[in-house]
Design an enzyme around this catalytic site. Sequence first.
Site, PDB file in Angstrom:
ATOM      1  N   HIS A  65      54.281  18.551  27.277  1.00  0.00           N
ATOM      2  CA  HIS A  65      54.151  17.872  28.566  1.00  0.00           C
ATOM      3  C   HIS A  65      52.691  17.481  28.819  1.00  0.00           C
ATOM      4  O   HIS A  65      52.403  16.345  29.235  1.00  0.00           O
ATOM      5  CB  HIS A  65      54.656  18.800  29.675  1.00  0.00           C
ATOM      6  CG  HIS A  65      54.429  18.288  31.058  1.00  0.00           C
ATOM      7  ND1 HIS A  65      55.393  17.624  31.782  1.00  0.00           N
ATOM      8  CD2 HIS A  65      53.329  18.356  31.869  1.00  0.00           C
ATOM      9  CE1 HIS A  65      54.901  17.299  32.968  1.00  0.00           C
ATOM     10  NE2 HIS A  65      53.663  17.738  33.052  1.00  0.00           N
ATOM     11  N   GLU A  66      51.770  18.389  28.542  1.00  0.00           N
ATOM     12  CA  GLU A  66      50.348  18.097  28.759  1.00  0.00           C
ATOM     13  C   GLU A  66      49.841  17.057  27.765  1.00  0.00           C
ATOM     14  O   GLU A  66      49.036  16.195  28.121  1.00  0.00           O
ATOM     15  CB  GLU A  66      49.529  19.387  28.657  1.00  0.00           C
ATOM     16  CG  GLU A  66      49.936  20.474  29.629  1.00  0.00           C
ATOM     17  CD  GLU A  66      49.987  20.011  31.065  1.00  0.00           C
ATOM     18  OE1 GLU A  66      49.211  19.091  31.420  1.00  0.00           O
ATOM     19  OE2 GLU A  66      50.792  20.544  31.838  1.00  0.00           O
ATOM     20  N   HIS A  98      50.703  13.739  29.081  1.00  0.00           N
ATOM     21  CA  HIS A  98      49.735  13.229  30.054  1.00  0.00           C
ATOM     22  C   HIS A  98      48.574  12.539  29.338  1.00  0.00           C
ATOM     23  O   HIS A  98      48.093  11.488  29.778  1.00  0.00           O
ATOM     24  CB  HIS A  98      49.194  14.372  30.907  1.00  0.00           C
ATOM     25  CG  HIS A  98      50.093  14.768  32.035  1.00  0.00           C
ATOM     26  ND1 HIS A  98      50.662  13.861  32.897  1.00  0.00           N
ATOM     27  CD2 HIS A  98      50.526  15.992  32.452  1.00  0.00           C
ATOM     28  CE1 HIS A  98      51.388  14.493  33.794  1.00  0.00           C
ATOM     29  NE2 HIS A  98      51.330  15.791  33.539  1.00  0.00           N
ATOM     30  N   GLU A 133      54.527  12.744  36.480  1.00  0.00           N
ATOM     31  CA  GLU A 133      55.137  13.992  36.026  1.00  0.00           C
ATOM     32  C   GLU A 133      56.472  13.730  35.340  1.00  0.00           C
ATOM     33  O   GLU A 133      56.789  14.332  34.313  1.00  0.00           O
ATOM     34  CB  GLU A 133      55.319  14.958  37.200  1.00  0.00           C
ATOM     35  CG  GLU A 133      54.024  15.508  37.753  1.00  0.00           C
ATOM     36  CD  GLU A 133      53.201  16.231  36.717  1.00  0.00           C
ATOM     37  OE1 GLU A 133      53.789  16.963  35.875  1.00  0.00           O
ATOM     38  OE2 GLU A 133      51.967  16.072  36.719  1.00  0.00           O
TER      39      GLU A 133
END
Length: 277
Positions: A126-127, A130, A198
């Site tokens: 997930h990071e 980003h 997100e």
Amino acid sequence: MLITLSLLGLLYVLLGGVIVAAGGGLVVMVALLGVMALGQLLLSERLALRAMHARVVSAQDAPGLHALVERLAIQADVPMPRVAISDLPVPNAFAMGRSRKHATVCVTTGLLHRLERSELEAVLAHEIGHIRNRDVALMTMASFFASLAALVGQIAAFGGLGGRERDSGPGIAVILVVSIAVYVISYFLMLALSRYREFAADRSAALFTGRPSALASALRRLEAAPQQDLRAATSMQAFFIVPPRATGALSRLLATHPPTEERIARLAEMESRLQTA
């Protein structure tokens, strides 16, 4: 996200037009813009690490964590980011940095102790999402102009934008009103943009790992974390994968993240599509 960014752009063009029309000092504004932009680009990552009491670790310090991040970076086709660990008990993670080449992924010891390996991999993905989506630079740019609008309003309130003959004229009043309006509207648009990013990072994580259910499981576990732990770093909650829970319609409107149950529902839908593909 495109609509939100377009609205932000229109707001800032409007602010600039009003400043010019009202006789604002362009030289002063350009100088302020340059200094603030440079400072935000060079110092934001260092300040964020300091605020989280985090330290950058090498592959020798944390071989397992480094290996996970490196593999995910290869899958996402991004340069290997720096890896940092925060000693806070808050079970969370975040990414920061001004570009793909200058990025850092930070996890807390609370996260490392709470999650299973597959869940940790999903959170790291997930990071990395980003970083791949350039979300950190995007939000930095958006927040910078909102901060500029606030600064313009403060300077206008003290009559410091125009020449002496205009300091007390109607032009300053117009700049003040428009600056406040731009700041308030852009603040809500940035929150909406943050929630959209997100969802995009969740989708990227699901594609990188091929296991949307692992991220959903991690979100459930983090959502169930004791609230006193999460509130220990409230000032950094915008960076977290799961910030302190918000309740009520107004709190949801002011939240930097979408409701966890909605994120889990979208991940479950992705899991179903991957299984039937």
